[in-house]
Scaffold this motif. Structure first.
Motif, PDB file in Angstrom:
ATOM      1  N   GLY A 163       1.033  -0.730  -0.182  1.00 21.70           N
ATOM      2  CA  GLY A 163      -0.029  -0.168   0.054  1.00 21.70           C
ATOM      3  C   GLY A 163       1.008   1.019  -0.104  1.00 21.70           C
ATOM      4  O   GLY A 163       0.669   2.582  -0.005  1.00 21.70           O
ATOM      5  N   THR A 164       2.228   1.492   0.148  1.00 23.06           N
ATOM      6  CA  THR A 164       3.157   2.228  -0.264  1.00 23.06           C
ATOM      7  C   THR A 164       4.011   2.686  -1.014  1.00 23.06           C
ATOM      8  O   THR A 164       4.313   1.416  -1.658  1.00 23.06           O
ATOM      9  N   PRO A 165       3.387   3.991  -2.133  1.00 20.25           N
ATOM     10  CA  PRO A 165       3.979   3.961  -3.165  1.00 20.25           C
ATOM     11  C   PRO A 165       5.461   3.855  -2.886  1.00 20.25           C
ATOM     12  O   PRO A 165       6.011   4.387  -2.014  1.00 20.25           O
ATOM     13  N   PRO A 166       6.069   3.257  -4.162  1.00 22.88           N
ATOM     14  CA  PRO A 166       7.287   3.189  -4.760  1.00 22.88           C
ATOM     15  C   PRO A 166       7.792   4.624  -4.488  1.00 22.88           C
ATOM     16  O   PRO A 166       7.509   5.652  -4.856  1.00 22.88           O
ATOM     17  N   GLY A 167       9.483   4.739  -4.286  1.00 18.93           N
ATOM     18  CA  GLY A 167       9.944   6.500  -4.512  1.00 18.93           C
ATOM     19  C   GLY A 167      10.838   6.116  -5.209  1.00 18.93           C
ATOM     20  O   GLY A 167      11.064   5.423  -6.053  1.00 18.93           O
ATOM     21  N   LEU A 168      11.687   7.353  -5.160  1.00 21.11           N
ATOM     22  CA  LEU A 168      12.796   7.986  -7.270  1.00 21.11           C
ATOM     23  C   LEU A 168      14.063   7.851  -6.344  1.00 21.11           C
ATOM     24  O   LEU A 168      14.645   8.607  -5.367  1.00 21.11           O
ATOM     25  N   ARG A 188       7.315   8.258 -19.056  1.00 19.06           N
ATOM     26  CA  ARG A 188       6.356   7.554 -19.660  1.00 19.06           C
ATOM     27  C   ARG A 188       6.867   6.454 -18.972  1.00 19.06           C
ATOM     28  O   ARG A 188       6.460   5.474 -18.225  1.00 19.06           O
ATOM     29  N   GLY A 189       8.793   6.035 -19.235  1.00 15.86           N
ATOM     30  CA  GLY A 189       9.173   5.076 -18.920  1.00 15.86           C
ATOM     31  C   GLY A 189       8.970   5.093 -16.850  1.00 15.86           C
ATOM     32  O   GLY A 189       9.081   4.188 -16.066  1.00 15.86           O
ATOM     33  N   VAL A 190       9.187   6.320 -16.728  1.00 15.93           N
ATOM     34  CA  VAL A 190       9.018   6.889 -14.957  1.00 15.93           C
ATOM     35  C   VAL A 190       7.695   6.583 -14.228  1.00 15.93           C
ATOM     36  O   VAL A 190       7.235   5.038 -14.096  1.00 15.93           O
ATOM     37  N   PHE A 191       6.625   7.112 -15.083  1.00 13.18           N
ATOM     38  CA  PHE A 191       5.605   6.401 -14.563  1.00 13.18           C
ATOM     39  C   PHE A 191       4.736   4.942 -14.486  1.00 13.18           C
ATOM     40  O   PHE A 191       4.301   4.684 -14.031  1.00 13.18           O
ATOM     41  N   GLN A 192       5.409   4.455 -15.737  1.00 14.12           N
ATOM     42  CA  GLN A 192       5.174   2.887 -15.936  1.00 14.12           C
ATOM     43  C   GLN A 192       5.893   1.856 -14.729  1.00 14.12           C
ATOM     44  O   GLN A 192       5.496   1.209 -14.172  1.00 14.12           O
ATOM     45  N   GLN A 193       6.991   2.733 -14.384  1.00 12.22           N
ATOM     46  CA  GLN A 193       7.967   1.981 -13.237  1.00 12.22           C
ATOM     47  C   GLN A 193       7.481   2.252 -12.267  1.00 12.22           C
ATOM     48  O   GLN A 193       7.758   1.067 -10.766  1.00 12.22           O
ATOM     49  N   GLY A 235       5.217  -0.084  -9.422  1.00  8.81           N
ATOM     50  CA  GLY A 235       5.333  -1.240  -9.111  1.00  8.81           C
ATOM     51  C   GLY A 235       5.457  -1.901  -7.582  1.00  8.81           C
ATOM     52  O   GLY A 235       4.749   0.022  -7.031  1.00  8.81           O
ATOM     53  N   SER A 236       6.335  -1.778  -7.201  1.00 14.23           N
ATOM     54  CA  SER A 236       6.931  -1.967  -5.782  1.00 14.23           C
ATOM     55  C   SER A 236       7.950  -1.694  -5.323  1.00 14.23           C
ATOM     56  O   SER A 236       8.357  -1.359  -3.944  1.00 14.23           O
ATOM     57  N   SER A 237       9.022  -1.305  -5.511  1.00 19.86           N
ATOM     58  CA  SER A 237      10.539  -1.206  -5.795  1.00 19.86           C
ATOM     59  C   SER A 237      10.558   0.469  -6.347  1.00 19.86           C
ATOM     60  O   SER A 237      10.497   0.564  -7.104  1.00 19.86           O
ATOM     61  N   THR A 238      11.793   0.690  -5.717  1.00 14.84           N
ATOM     62  CA  THR A 238      12.249   1.885  -6.038  1.00 14.84           C
ATOM     63  C   THR A 238      12.510   1.688  -7.484  1.00 14.84           C
ATOM     64  O   THR A 238      13.249   1.498  -7.984  1.00 14.84           O
ATOM     65  N   VAL A 239      12.712   3.156  -7.972  1.00 14.37           N
ATOM     66  CA  VAL A 239      12.532   3.903  -9.690  1.00 14.37           C
ATOM     67  C   VAL A 239      13.871   4.766  -9.296  1.00 14.37           C
ATOM     68  O   VAL A 239      14.737   5.232  -8.823  1.00 14.37           O
ATOM     69  N   ASN A 240      15.396   3.892 -10.072  1.00 14.18           N
ATOM     70  CA  ASN A 240      16.012   4.824 -10.818  1.00 14.18           C
ATOM     71  C   ASN A 240      15.255   5.527 -12.183  1.00 14.18           C
ATOM     72  O   ASN A 240      15.440   5.040 -12.955  1.00 14.18           O
ATOM     73  N   PRO A 241      15.977   7.753 -11.916  1.00 13.85           N
ATOM     74  CA  PRO A 241      14.817   7.714 -13.174  1.00 13.85           C
ATOM     75  C   PRO A 241      16.498   8.382 -13.978  1.00 13.85           C
ATOM     76  O   PRO A 241      16.192   9.824 -13.619  1.00 13.85           O
ATOM     77  N   SER A 242      17.437   7.691 -13.541  1.00 13.42           N
ATOM     78  CA  SER A 242      18.190   7.835 -14.692  1.00 13.42           C
ATOM     79  C   SER A 242      18.398   8.450 -15.726  1.00 13.42           C
ATOM     80  O   SER A 242      18.766   9.685 -17.148  1.00 13.42           O
ATOM     81  N   VAL A 243      17.405   8.014 -16.499  1.00  8.56           N
ATOM     82  CA  VAL A 243      16.851   7.973 -17.737  1.00  8.56           C
ATOM     83  C   VAL A 243      16.537   9.283 -18.235  1.00  8.56           C
ATOM     84  O   VAL A 243      16.812  10.470 -19.165  1.00  8.56           O
TER      85      VAL A 243
END
Length: 314
Positions: free
Chosen positions: A139-144, A190-195, A198-206
């Motif tokens: 229930g907790t949103p993933p972070g960046l 679009r790629g960041v919003f898609q990731q 999920g439930s894992s921390t997202v790497n927004p390097s791209v």
């Protein structure tokens, strides 16, 4: 160290800067003995010492010596202070924080079985230079991931993610990004919003690389070669400006059964009608405009309110 009072070589009296005094605390119903006071320092230093000894914040303190008040900024050397002098303190102390009723448990202290049953945590390794990532609670949103002073960008992306119409427009965009830095920015968003679904921390390097290609100011580095801090409002403005340009020819679509606006201006813009009136005479001029920001014309005394951004109001 306490300096003593005596006579110098030239026969002049030498008065100590530091000596002990007593402080009679009225509300605390006790007297503090041998409290050193330095008359060469600002009174705030002494008041801060009383705070640590009694728990009475400086803003609540009223310290008196023979009818004279000791406040921040007062020159202590001009007050009737001497070794053994008795000062009066009036003021109530702050209540001490209560101890937690239950012992705080850290993840390192929790047994494996208890982790599985009560926390629903899972541990996974990220291929990010040895970083380990703890999966988020249900229930907790993933972070960046912060890539070096990129909190301005991360907070902007998280804010835009909360606008489903915007996310849908980005997700359904058919714009080709080859050789187009602005279209590439939309594609990476679009790629960041898609990731983030999920439930894992997202790497927004791209996305960060695309942002810096479009707007080189976000690639500035300070001393030591570290990325400089940037302004989230400027980041938001540039992202929306780019999306407005790239998506302006996209067709309308439905989100959750209702038709959504077919442009960034419809989502985030404000239609402004203003009237300019001359200070002398009756001349006036009216104009209308569609803007992405609502500028407040206010005085310099409240310049910190110079800009207000409205989301979702037209």
């Amino acid at each position: 160290m306490t300096l003593m009072k005596g006579t110098g070589m030239a026969g002049c009296e030498v008065v100590a800067d530091i000596f002990p005094v007593s402080v009679k605390w009225i509300q605390g119903k006790k007297t503090l003995d041998d409290v050193d006071i330095d008359t060469a320092e600002d009174a705030e230093e002494f008041l801060s010492k009383l705070w640590s000894l009694t728990g009475v914040p400086m803003e609540r303190q009223k310290v008196m010596i023979k009818g004279k008040s000791i406040k921040p900024g007062v020159d202590l050397s001009k007050l009737p202070l001497k070794s053994g002098a008795v000062l009066t303190l009036m003021g109530t102390s702050e209540s001490l924080p209560e101890a937690p009723k239950e012992r705080v448990k850290f993840i390192e202290d929790v047994e494996d079985e208890e982790q599985q049953v009560s926390l629903a945590f899972s541990i996974s390794n990220l291929n990010l230079a040895g970083f380990k990532q703890v999966a988020l609670m249900e229930g907790t949103p993933p972070g960046l991931l912060n890539l070096g002073n990129t909190c301005y960008m991360n907070s902007t992306l998280q804010t835009l993610k909360c606008v489903p119409e915007f996310v849908q427009a980005i997700s359904n965009s058919t714009t080709v990004s080859e050789g187009d830095t602005q279209a590439s920015l939309v594609k990476s968003a679009r790629g960041v919003f898609q990731q983030l679904k999920g439930s894992s921390t997202v790497n927004p390097s791209v996305f960060l690389e695309s942002l810096r290609q479009c707007y080189p100011q976000f690639a500035e580095r300070g001393e030591g070669g570290h990325p400089m801090q940037q302004d989230a409002e400027e980041c938001m403005t540039n992202i929306l400006s780019t999306c407005k340009h790239v998506l302006q020819n996209e067709s309308a679509m439905e989100v959750e059964g209702r038709e959504m606006p077919n442009s960034i201006q419809d989502l985030f813009g404000v239609h402004v009608k203003s009237t300019l009136v001359a200070e002398e005479g009756n001349e006036s001029e009216e104009k209308e405009d569609d803007v992405m920001k609502l500028t407040c014309h206010i005085s310099a005394e409240t310049s910190h309110l110079a800009m207000v951004r409205l989301f979702g109001f037209a």
